[in-house]
Design an enzyme around this catalytic site. Sequence first.
Site, PDB file in Angstrom:
ATOM      1  N   ASN A 225      47.827  42.270  40.312  1.00 31.21           N
ATOM      2  CA  ASN A 225      48.968  42.363  39.755  1.00 31.21           C
ATOM      3  C   ASN A 225      48.211  42.503  37.575  1.00 31.21           C
ATOM      4  O   ASN A 225      47.663  42.746  37.940  1.00 31.21           O
ATOM      5  CB  ASN A 225      49.613  41.076  39.973  1.00 31.21           C
ATOM      6  CG  ASN A 225      48.556  40.281  39.837  1.00 31.21           C
ATOM      7  OD1 ASN A 225      48.510  40.384  38.622  1.00 31.21           O
ATOM      8  ND2 ASN A 225      49.058  39.175  40.439  1.00 31.21           N
ATOM      9  N   GLU A 228      46.422  40.072  36.205  1.00 36.31           N
ATOM     10  CA  GLU A 228      44.758  40.192  36.840  1.00 36.31           C
ATOM     11  C   GLU A 228      44.190  41.374  35.786  1.00 36.31           C
ATOM     12  O   GLU A 228      43.626  41.549  35.363  1.00 36.31           O
ATOM     13  CB  GLU A 228      44.719  40.476  38.951  1.00 36.31           C
ATOM     14  CG  GLU A 228      45.090  38.827  39.269  1.00 36.31           C
ATOM     15  CD  GLU A 228      45.865  39.623  40.570  1.00 36.31           C
ATOM     16  OE1 GLU A 228      45.332  38.172  41.511  1.00 36.31           O
ATOM     17  OE2 GLU A 228      44.918  40.783  40.635  1.00 36.31           O
ATOM     18  N   ASP A 297      49.891  39.277  49.347  1.00 34.32           N
ATOM     19  CA  ASP A 297      49.048  39.447  50.160  1.00 34.32           C
ATOM     20  C   ASP A 297      50.427  40.478  51.209  1.00 34.32           C
ATOM     21  O   ASP A 297      49.331  41.616  51.819  1.00 34.32           O
ATOM     22  CB  ASP A 297      49.071  38.475  50.991  1.00 34.32           C
ATOM     23  CG  ASP A 297      47.834  37.455  50.066  1.00 34.32           C
ATOM     24  OD1 ASP A 297      47.338  37.506  49.801  1.00 34.32           O
ATOM     25  OD2 ASP A 297      48.426  36.419  50.021  1.00 34.32           O
TER      26      ASP A 297
END
Length: 351
Positions: A225, A228, A297
Amino acid sequence: MAIPKSIHPLPGERERESRLLTLVDAFAGKRVAIIGDLIADEFIYGRVARVSREAPVLILQYDSTEILPGGAGNAANNVSALGGRARIVGLVGNDESGRRLRASLRRVDTRGLLRPLGFVTPVKTRILAGGIHTAKQQIVRIDRVVSTDYGDKTRAAFARAALSAAADCDAILLSDYGTGLVTPELAAAISRKVQSRPRRRLVPVLVDSRYDLMKYRGLTACTPNESEVEMVLETKIGDNVRALERAGRELLKRTRMSAVLITRGSRGMAVFEPGKPTVHVPIFGSDEVADVTGAGDTVIATMTLAISAGGSFYEAARLANYAAGLVVMKRGTATISPNELRESIEKDHRD
C-alpha cells in the site's frame, strides 16, 4: 516470468468485460499455497452504556466476541471464498485463540499448519462500540504479537512445509507480517523450487511484505500500500503523481519484480511493469468505507488467482480493485464470493 499481455486498451468495454468474467470463472480449482504469518483477529462488540466516573472513558455493555483469521489466514480464506483451492502453511498455538483460528479457516487445506510446543498464537483485539441503532466503530486495538525469536527446529520445519506446498500448486502467495518467519531467503528457495518444475506455465510467486519488501528479489509481483511504499523509500506521495511514478519505478528497479501494484485507498491503484506505461485504476464503489481491516489480503489473494488463471497484470489489478471495493464495505476481516465479483464487473461496465 512470462505473463500474458494486457488486453487494455485495444478492445472495447464489451470485450474487456467478457475477458474479466472469464477469468473469474477460471479461479475455480486453482491451487494456491499461502505461506506466512497467521494472526487471530479478535473482535469484541459492545454497546455504549455510559461514561465512567473513574475516568473520562466509555463503559461498554459486552455483546459478543468473534475470532477471524488475519494475515495469511485471511488471504487463504479469500482464495477459498473466490473458488480457489487454498493450502496454508504457518504457525498456530495450541491455545484457545489458535483453536478458534483453525476453526475459522473455511474450506482451507490446513495440513501445513505447525503447532510448535509453547508457541502462542498472535492476537489483534479490536474493541468496537456503538448504540442500539448505530453502526459499531473501532475505539481501540490491542496487539498481542509473539516473539520473533524462532528456534532452528521450528524454522526448518516451516521451510520444509513451505517447499512441500510449493511443489504442487498453481501459484504461491507469501504473507510477511514482519515476524521473521517468511524471509527473502525462503522466498528465493521457493522460487527456485517452482521454476524447476516441468510445467508449460511458470508458477507465479507474489509477496505482501509489511516491512522488508526491498529485500525480496526477482519474484512475480508485490502489492504494497502507499504508506508502506512511503516508509521503505522514505518519501511522500500523497496527490503527487510524479512522486508516485518515481516510487513505483524505483520499486521495480530495486526488487527486479515483473510487476508492482501500489494500492492507494480512495485514490485507487497503480500498476507498474518494466518498459510499459503506468496504469492507474480508479477506486471502485463508494468511498463510504465500513472497515479496511484485511483489505490488503483480499487484494493479493485476488491478484494471485487472476494471474494463475492466465490474466495479465492489468487484468489482475482490475479484479483486485473490484474485490477491494467490495470487502471494505463489510465489517471485520471479510471475504467476497465469485458472484459478488461478477456483479461488480457487470455493474461497472453497465454504468
